[in-house]
Design a protein around this motif. Structure first.
Motif, PDB file in Angstrom:
ATOM      1  N   ASP A 250      26.613  45.708  45.504  1.00 49.48           N
ATOM      2  CA  ASP A 250      25.554  44.847  44.972  1.00 49.48           C
ATOM      3  C   ASP A 250      24.845  45.515  43.797  1.00 49.48           C
ATOM      4  OD1 ASP A 250      26.058  42.886  46.862  1.00 49.48           O
ATOM      5  OD2 ASP A 250      24.447  43.520  48.214  1.00 49.48           O
ATOM      6  N   ARG A 251      24.535  46.803  43.951  1.00 49.19           N
ATOM      7  CA  ARG A 251      23.817  47.518  42.877  1.00 49.19           C
ATOM      8  C   ARG A 251      24.684  47.639  41.628  1.00 49.19           C
ATOM      9  NH1 ARG A 251      22.637  50.744  47.362  1.00 49.19           N
ATOM     10  NH2 ARG A 251      23.737  52.574  46.568  1.00 49.19           N
ATOM     11  N   ILE A 252      25.970  47.873  41.819  1.00 52.56           N
ATOM     12  CA  ILE A 252      26.871  47.939  40.669  1.00 52.56           C
ATOM     13  C   ILE A 252      26.985  46.566  40.013  1.00 52.56           C
ATOM     14  CG2 ILE A 252      29.257  48.364  39.947  1.00 52.56           C
ATOM     15  CD1 ILE A 252      29.437  50.368  42.330  1.00 52.56           C
ATOM     16  N   ALA A 253      27.069  45.526  40.838  1.00 50.63           N
ATOM     17  CA  ALA A 253      27.254  44.164  40.321  1.00 50.63           C
ATOM     18  C   ALA A 253      26.052  43.675  39.521  1.00 50.63           C
ATOM     19  CB  ALA A 253      27.552  43.203  41.471  1.00 50.63           C
TER      20      ALA A 253
ATOM     21  N   PRO B  25      39.253  42.089  36.595  1.00 49.31           N
ATOM     22  CA  PRO B  25      38.516  43.252  37.093  1.00 49.31           C
ATOM     23  C   PRO B  25      37.350  42.894  38.013  1.00 49.31           C
ATOM     24  CG  PRO B  25      38.993  43.514  34.765  1.00 49.31           C
ATOM     25  CD  PRO B  25      39.347  42.102  35.123  1.00 49.31           C
ATOM     26  N   ARG B  26      37.341  43.520  39.183  1.00 51.08           N
ATOM     27  CA  ARG B  26      36.265  43.390  40.164  1.00 51.08           C
ATOM     28  C   ARG B  26      36.114  44.713  40.891  1.00 51.08           C
ATOM     29  NH1 ARG B  26      37.751  38.640  44.076  1.00 51.08           N
ATOM     30  NH2 ARG B  26      39.906  39.180  43.569  1.00 51.08           N
ATOM     31  N   ILE B  27      34.996  44.882  41.563  1.00 50.68           N
ATOM     32  CA  ILE B  27      34.790  46.054  42.414  1.00 50.68           C
ATOM     33  C   ILE B  27      35.752  45.952  43.593  1.00 50.68           C
ATOM     34  CG2 ILE B  27      33.133  47.261  43.885  1.00 50.68           C
ATOM     35  CD1 ILE B  27      30.932  45.817  42.106  1.00 50.68           C
ATOM     36  N   LEU B  28      36.347  47.095  43.956  1.00 52.34           N
ATOM     37  CA  LEU B  28      37.230  47.143  45.116  1.00 52.34           C
ATOM     38  C   LEU B  28      36.582  47.973  46.218  1.00 52.34           C
ATOM     39  CD1 LEU B  28      39.952  46.696  46.568  1.00 52.34           C
ATOM     40  CD2 LEU B  28      40.794  48.762  45.402  1.00 52.34           C
TER      41      LEU B  28
ATOM     42  N   SER C 147      47.447  45.068  40.635  1.00 48.07           N
ATOM     43  CA  SER C 147      47.821  44.102  39.587  1.00 48.07           C
ATOM     44  C   SER C 147      46.778  43.004  39.461  1.00 48.07           C
ATOM     45  CB  SER C 147      49.194  43.490  39.906  1.00 48.07           C
ATOM     46  OG  SER C 147      50.214  44.467  39.832  1.00 48.07           O
ATOM     47  N   GLU C 148      46.304  42.532  40.603  1.00 47.07           N
ATOM     48  CA  GLU C 148      45.280  41.490  40.611  1.00 47.07           C
ATOM     49  C   GLU C 148      43.987  41.969  39.956  1.00 47.07           C
ATOM     50  OE1 GLU C 148      42.623  39.030  43.922  1.00 47.07           O
ATOM     51  OE2 GLU C 148      44.569  39.873  44.496  1.00 47.07           O
ATOM     52  N   LEU C 149      43.572  43.203  40.278  1.00 47.36           N
ATOM     53  CA  LEU C 149      42.296  43.708  39.775  1.00 47.36           C
ATOM     54  C   LEU C 149      42.395  44.198  38.334  1.00 47.36           C
ATOM     55  CD1 LEU C 149      40.981  45.538  42.954  1.00 47.36           C
ATOM     56  CD2 LEU C 149      40.322  43.298  42.058  1.00 47.36           C
ATOM     57  N   GLU C 150      43.570  44.532  37.883  1.00 48.57           N
ATOM     58  CA  GLU C 150      43.754  44.840  36.464  1.00 48.57           C
ATOM     59  C   GLU C 150      43.683  43.575  35.620  1.00 48.57           C
ATOM     60  OE1 GLU C 150      46.593  48.713  37.402  1.00 48.57           O
ATOM     61  OE2 GLU C 150      47.493  46.767  36.910  1.00 48.57           O
ATOM     62  N   ALA C 151      44.191  42.485  36.165  1.00 50.54           N
ATOM     63  CA  ALA C 151      44.148  41.202  35.446  1.00 50.54           C
ATOM     64  C   ALA C 151      42.768  40.566  35.512  1.00 50.54           C
ATOM     65  CB  ALA C 151      45.198  40.252  36.020  1.00 50.54           C
TER      66      ALA C 151
ATOM     67  N   ASP D 158      36.808  40.285  52.336  1.00 55.53           N
ATOM     68  CA  ASP D 158      35.818  39.621  51.484  1.00 55.53           C
ATOM     69  C   ASP D 158      36.432  39.452  50.106  1.00 55.53           C
ATOM     70  OD1 ASP D 158      33.497  38.522  50.524  1.00 55.53           O
ATOM     71  OD2 ASP D 158      32.250  40.310  50.793  1.00 55.53           O
ATOM     72  N   ASP D 159      36.342  38.272  49.564  1.00 50.34           N
ATOM     73  CA  ASP D 159      36.944  37.969  48.264  1.00 50.34           C
ATOM     74  C   ASP D 159      35.939  37.145  47.485  1.00 50.34           C
ATOM     75  OD1 ASP D 159      38.523  37.260  46.114  1.00 50.34           O
ATOM     76  OD2 ASP D 159      40.288  36.822  47.320  1.00 50.34           O
ATOM     77  N   ARG D 160      35.189  37.808  46.608  1.00 49.96           N
ATOM     78  CA  ARG D 160      34.126  37.150  45.841  1.00 49.96           C
ATOM     79  C   ARG D 160      34.380  37.298  44.344  1.00 49.96           C
ATOM     80  NH1 ARG D 160      28.504  39.558  48.312  1.00 49.96           N
ATOM     81  NH2 ARG D 160      29.384  40.397  50.262  1.00 49.96           N
ATOM     82  N   ALA D 161      33.506  36.698  43.571  1.00 48.90           N
ATOM     83  CA  ALA D 161      33.645  36.768  42.110  1.00 48.90           C
ATOM     84  C   ALA D 161      33.490  38.191  41.600  1.00 48.90           C
ATOM     85  CB  ALA D 161      32.617  35.859  41.444  1.00 48.90           C
ATOM     86  N   ASP D 162      32.672  39.012  42.295  1.00 50.91           N
ATOM     87  CA  ASP D 162      32.396  40.355  41.782  1.00 50.91           C
ATOM     88  C   ASP D 162      33.052  41.472  42.578  1.00 50.91           C
ATOM     89  OD1 ASP D 162      30.868  40.463  44.084  1.00 50.91           O
ATOM     90  OD2 ASP D 162      28.940  40.512  43.060  1.00 50.91           O
TER      91      ASP D 162
END
Length: 246
Positions: free
Chosen positions: A192-195, A47-50, A41-45, A9-13
């Motif tokens: 979802d709750r974090i987002a 930031p999204r929930i992993l 590296s991708e998530l540092e540039a 899954d690859d979403r905005a959040d």
């Protein structure tokens, strides 16, 4: 090109990554380490929930023993797994480990590095490293006692105790237990709750929460000083006050 990871899954959040070496029970080899560094590296540039998950009945069985057997002193000092797991633990946004089945050795340590661990009811956590003549050097010797307490951590690390899902829940190692078929939906529900929260406030809260005791309250006040000036703070508080009037 061979890969050890799958983008589920690859979403905005959020980004959901599945460890995908089922033929070797998702053993963590150098390829997987390198690919997880690329994810970091991708998530540092951006930031999204992993969300991290494994394949059916196996989160990760540990380091690849064939590779581990050939490693020497310089490899240990390089911290191949420990540096990766530290990087995962310090990602800007929360990390959720969805553990279905076995999480052993380095696989358990990867789960320990997450901010949240959700378990299938078939989950098993263990660190059998001393039986192989080494220590659990990728975080278990210090993260596990912070998570479950010293006595239980020592039993896992020194006596080979394996914690099942309910034991892990009782010890606070995991926050939720679900049937394996519902595990990913539960991880998405938590995401979802974090987002729904303000992303910048989430990032600062995670950073401040992980700060050493002696850094407080200075670090709290500095973070708050930034957030007090953010547009989201005014917008969210205004929305709250408007809803209260209705």
């Amino acid at each position: 090109m061979a890969t050890s990871l799958r983008r589920v899954d690859d979403r905005a959040d959020r980004l959901h990554i599945r460890l995908d070496r089922p033929e070797v029970r998702n053993a963590i080899d150098q390829t997987m380490v390198d690919e997880l560094h690329e994810v970091c590296s991708e998530l540092e540039a951006r930031p999204r929930i992993l969300i991290l998950s494994g394949t059916e009945r196996v989160f990760a069985s540990g380091a690849d023993i064939a590779q581990l057997r050939e490693r020497g002193r310089d490899d240990a000092l390089a911290g191949i797994n420990s540096r990766l797991f530290l990087r995962i633990a310090t990602l800007p946004m929360p990390v959720i480990a969805a553990v279905d089945g076995w999480a052993l050795g380095g696989g358990a340590e990867l789960a320990y590095a997450a901010d949240f661990r959700l378990a299938g009811d078939n989950a098993r956590f263990g660190n059998p490293e001393v039986g192989l003549g080494i220590i659990a050097a990728a975080g278990a010797t210090w993260r596990l006692k912070e998570l479950v307490g010293e006595s239980l951590a020592l039993e896992v690390l020194l006596a080979g105790r394996v914690l099942d899902a309910q034991e892990a829940l009782a010890a606070g190692l995991v926050t939720e237990v679900h049937p394996p078929s519902a595990l990913i939906a539960a991880a998405d529900g938590l995401a979802d709750r974090i987002a729904e929260q303000d992303p910048l406030a989430v990032r600062y809260t995670k950073r401040v929460f992980r700060a050493p005791r002696e850094a407080h309250p200075d670090v709290d006040e500095l973070a708050q000083s930034v957030l007090f000036e953010s547009p989201a703070k005014r917008e969210r508080m205004t929305d709250f006050l408007e809803r209260k009037k209705r």
